[in-house]
Design an enzyme around this catalytic site. Sequence first.
Site, PDB file in Angstrom:
ATOM      1  N   LYS A   1      47.080  35.213  43.610  1.00  0.00           N
ATOM      2  CA  LYS A   1      45.796  35.504  44.263  1.00  0.00           C
ATOM      3  C   LYS A   1      45.088  34.199  44.602  1.00  0.00           C
ATOM      4  O   LYS A   1      45.468  33.125  44.126  1.00  0.00           O
ATOM      5  CB  LYS A   1      44.940  36.379  43.350  1.00  0.00           C
TER       6      LYS A   1
ATOM      7  N   TYR B   1      22.092   9.869  46.134  1.00  0.00           N
ATOM      8  CA  TYR B   1      20.954  10.789  46.219  1.00  0.00           C
ATOM      9  C   TYR B   1      20.281  10.949  44.862  1.00  0.00           C
ATOM     10  O   TYR B   1      20.956  11.067  43.839  1.00  0.00           O
ATOM     11  CB  TYR B   1      21.435  12.171  46.672  1.00  0.00           C
TER      12      TYR B   1
HETATM   13  C1  PLP Z   1      44.646  40.921  35.523  1.00  0.00           C
HETATM   14  C2  PLP Z   1      45.124  39.515  35.536  1.00  0.00           C
HETATM   15  N1  PLP Z   1      46.373  39.247  35.087  1.00  0.00           N
HETATM   16  C3  PLP Z   1      46.847  37.979  35.073  1.00  0.00           C
HETATM   17  C4  PLP Z   1      46.082  36.921  35.516  1.00  0.00           C
HETATM   18  C5  PLP Z   1      46.628  35.505  35.440  1.00  0.00           C
HETATM   19  O1  PLP Z   1      45.891  34.782  34.501  1.00  0.00           O
HETATM   20  P1  PLP Z   1      46.231  33.253  34.191  1.00  0.00           P
HETATM   21  O2  PLP Z   1      45.941  32.508  35.435  1.00  0.00           O
HETATM   22  O3  PLP Z   1      45.289  32.908  33.083  1.00  0.00           O
HETATM   23  O4  PLP Z   1      47.650  33.181  33.800  1.00  0.00           O
HETATM   24  C6  PLP Z   1      44.791  37.164  35.995  1.00  0.00           C
HETATM   25  C7  PLP Z   1      43.969  36.035  36.450  1.00  0.00           C
HETATM   26  O5  PLP Z   1      42.785  36.013  36.438  1.00  0.00           O
HETATM   27  C8  PLP Z   1      44.308  38.492  36.011  1.00  0.00           C
HETATM   28  O6  PLP Z   1      43.079  38.773  36.463  1.00  0.00           O
END
Ligand code: PLP
Length: 372
Positions: free
Chosen positions: A40, A260
Amino acid sequence: MTSDPRRTGALLTIDLAAIAANYRYLAERVAPAECAAVVKADAYGLGADIVAAVLAAAGARTFFVAHLQEGLALRRRLPQARIGIFNGFAADCGEDYVAAALLPVLNHPGEIADWVTLCRQHQKVLPAFLHLDTGMNRLGLTPSELIDLAADPAPFKSIDVQAILSHLACADEGSNPMTAAQAATFRNALARLPRRPASLANSAGIFRGRAYHLDMVRPGIALYGGNPTPEAANPMRHTVRLSSHVIQLRHVDSPQTVGYGATHRFRGKAKIATIPVGYADGYLRALSNRGKVWIAGGPARIVGRVSMDLITVDVSHLADDAAAPGTPVDLIGPQLPVDEVARDAGTVGYEILTGLGPRYARRYVGGDGDPC
Ligand SMILES: Cc1ncc(COP(=O)(O)O)c(C=O)c1O
């Protein structure tokens, strides 16, 4: 997006071989459980199009994204993969899921009912994942919704529930008892439902032991080089280098200030190197007067505020020619890992990676046709 570093403030180099090696390392560690890949947010900022293909070549068969839009893009890249959408689905987008063979993660009874309706409309047992909340209180069936589903598991006949998921809240805190408590809650919940493959562990969960691997794990950050065991040395390979260069070297003396808000005041003679990277590139303003860069073989402190396109670094300890315009500077790299930059900024590696902006030139190395 350009890949010519002469036209941008910095060059972001992404090591595809390291990402593939990280995937293989995790997959071997959890076998025979399946190792899915969380891609993602554009593969945590590293470019889902390229990274997901590399992960698929390394053996990943199941991928997770957050949004439908991300899933649709990933489907174009990976026609064969199993793609899950963490954030569920809106009923009026159901046809998009079916057409692209995407699997929603069903997070509440309304989504389950809508997916059942879609299955009936298509006269098919459509695949999906089911999410049980074991303590995050974010998404997933609540304990009372689980009891209702256990009492009437009819949706399991209409829907092809390919796996039941839950998500750990504190797996990156080695001694936090919540992790074991969530695992126990999950096991009890699974025992009440028709048997399906189960998945609990994110990156950090994988390192809590075999009991957390179940049938499938879902790492994200560890694939991209973040440390899944913050209490110990990082077992993963670094995947990212962000390199820039000095564009001006300035000699200053007390009572002058820099940047700044004049937030840093010099106590005597000092040398300031100006680097063409700022918060508009995703280099967090929280690093003002707190972060560091790597220059001429050592660290140098950021002084003054991070501005939109520039940072200023105290190089008083260096000879003029060691910090002259054109001198290379690493903002993230082997000596300055993402997790350390995150610590300096008071955040997590996830935010640093996902904030890597489109203004950087990007270079992918370690893949086919290296570098690309
Ligand atoms: C439902 C779920 N599973 C797995 C993951 C992967 O997590 P990580 O990046 O800590 O391995 C995420 C990431 O936020 C998640 O929301």
